[in-house]
Write an enzyme that holds these catalytic residues in place. Structure first.
Site, short mmCIF file in Angstrom:
data_model
loop_
_atom_site.label_atom_id
_atom_site.label_comp_id
_atom_site.label_asym_id
_atom_site.label_seq_id
_atom_site.Cartn_x
_atom_site.Cartn_y
_atom_site.Cartn_z
CB CYS A 114 -0.96 -0.01 1.18
SG CYS A 114 -2.08 -1.43 1.18
CG HIS A 255 -3.38 3.08 2.03
ND1 HIS A 255 -3.79 2.69 0.77
CD2 HIS A 255 -3.50 1.98 2.83
CE1 HIS A 255 -4.15 1.42 0.81
NE2 HIS A 255 -3.99 0.97 2.03
CG ASN A 285 -6.65 -1.24 0.82
OD1 ASN A 285 -5.89 -0.84 -0.05
ND2 ASN A 285 -6.23 -1.67 2.00
#
Length: 332
Positions: A114, A255, A285
């Site tokens: 990520c 993020h 995500n």
């Protein structure tokens, strides 16, 4: 001295939408439970014949056009992904370059989960400031639905697919320069988020397939606590180093993992809702693609303008983490 400027942003959003209601049909969960736990309402799913190189190339075309440069001006491509087209080789960056029509360019992948897009930004900045490159294409592209176990209530509904891209270019104007990019890692926590099968440690086998070991596994509770702590402390160090205050930030783009994490970090840093870009409800995500997809969303909404100060902040498997602070400097 050459400086590195953040020239443009672009993204590719797959057409197919998978809602929380869709998950209610395949597992014991509910829209209310998913929304309360993560803030996610829907996520995008790439087509069966659509891969990170395709999505990355589509995002790159937009970023290139917005930067006002030619394909031939690009002298390096860095692709951040943990769901590459191919497990080992060739790199997704090389395949992406071919799809763009670039045949003679340095191209490679990085794996920082990520935090991948910020890692790619740090590489672009270093290459440009060294004088080795002038225009670097950085891409975050993920097809997470290819590594999900749809029987795992801890991960199945969290992740989605998509891609984002940016052009980082050389400039002689210090006021346009990326101020700082800070990246780090701690492999002692590698067990918190991982895909245990499919690599050389646990090669592909009937057992790996049967036990779904090539799918992502995550210890959500432990990861949540570490994420909030690390994301907050990382930005505080950035603030102290550059004598920044919350009001100096026009756009905080973290993020997009979990709305509760985003909210907790924002509050700890003194950043309000108007400063914070949130797209986790729309896209879920998307790992290395989440920050550029979020920035692109804000840009297309007319919120990010030339000269605005942008702050990135990410945390991912590895563990990895990173932050970046820069003025958005599209070429005039």
């Amino acid at each position: 001295m050459a400086y590195a400027a953040f020239r443009s942003i672009g993204a590719y959003i797959p057409e197919k939408i998978m809602t929380n209601a869709d998950f209610e049909k395949i597992m014991d969960t509910s829209d209310e439970w998913i929304t309360k736990r993560t803030g996610i309402k829907e996520r995008r799913v790439a087509a069966e014949d659509e891969f990170p190189s395709d999505m990355g190339a589509n995002a790159a075309r937009i970023a290139i056009q917005r930067a006002g440069i030619e394909l031939s001006d690009i002298d390096m491509i860095v692709c951040a992904t943990v769901t590459p087209d191919y497990l080992c080789m060739p790199s997704t960056a090389c395949v992406l370059a071919s799809k763009l029509g670039l045949r003679d360019v340095q191209a490679f992948d990085i794996s920082a989960a990520c935090t991948g897009f910020i890692y790619a930004l740090s590489i672009a900045k270093a290459f440009i400031e060294s004088g080795m490159k002038k225009n670097v294409l950085i891409v975050g592209a993920e097809k997470y639905t290819s590594i999900l176990n749809y029987e795992d209530r801890g991960t199945a509904f969290i992740f989605g697919d998509g891609a984002g891209a940016a052009i980082i270019s050389a400039t002689d104007k210090k006021e346009e320069a990326i101020v700082d990019v800070k990246c780090s890692s701690d492999g002692d926590y590698d067990h918190l988020i991982m895909t245990p099968g499919g690599g050389s440690k646990n090669p592909c086998s009937p057992e790996v397939v049967e036990q779904k070991l090539a799918c992502i596994q995550m210890k959500g509770g432990e990861t949540f606590k570490l994420a909030v702590k690390t994301l907050t402390s990382d930005v505080k160090e950035m603030f102290e180093k550059h004598n920044l205050n919350p009001e100096d930030i026009n756009h905080f783009i973290p993020h997009q993992a979990n709305f509760r994490i985003i909210k907790a970090v924002g509050e700890a840093l003194g950043l309000n809702e108007d400063q914070t870009v949130v797209t986790v409800d729309k896209y879920g995500n998307t790992s290395a693609a989440s920050i550029p997809m979020a920035m692109n969303y804000a840009y297309e909404q007319g919120k990010i303008k030339a000269g605005d100060n942008v702050l990135f902040d990410a945390f991912g498997a590895g563990l990895t983490w990173g932050s970046a602070f820069f003025p958005f400097s599209p070429k005039k």
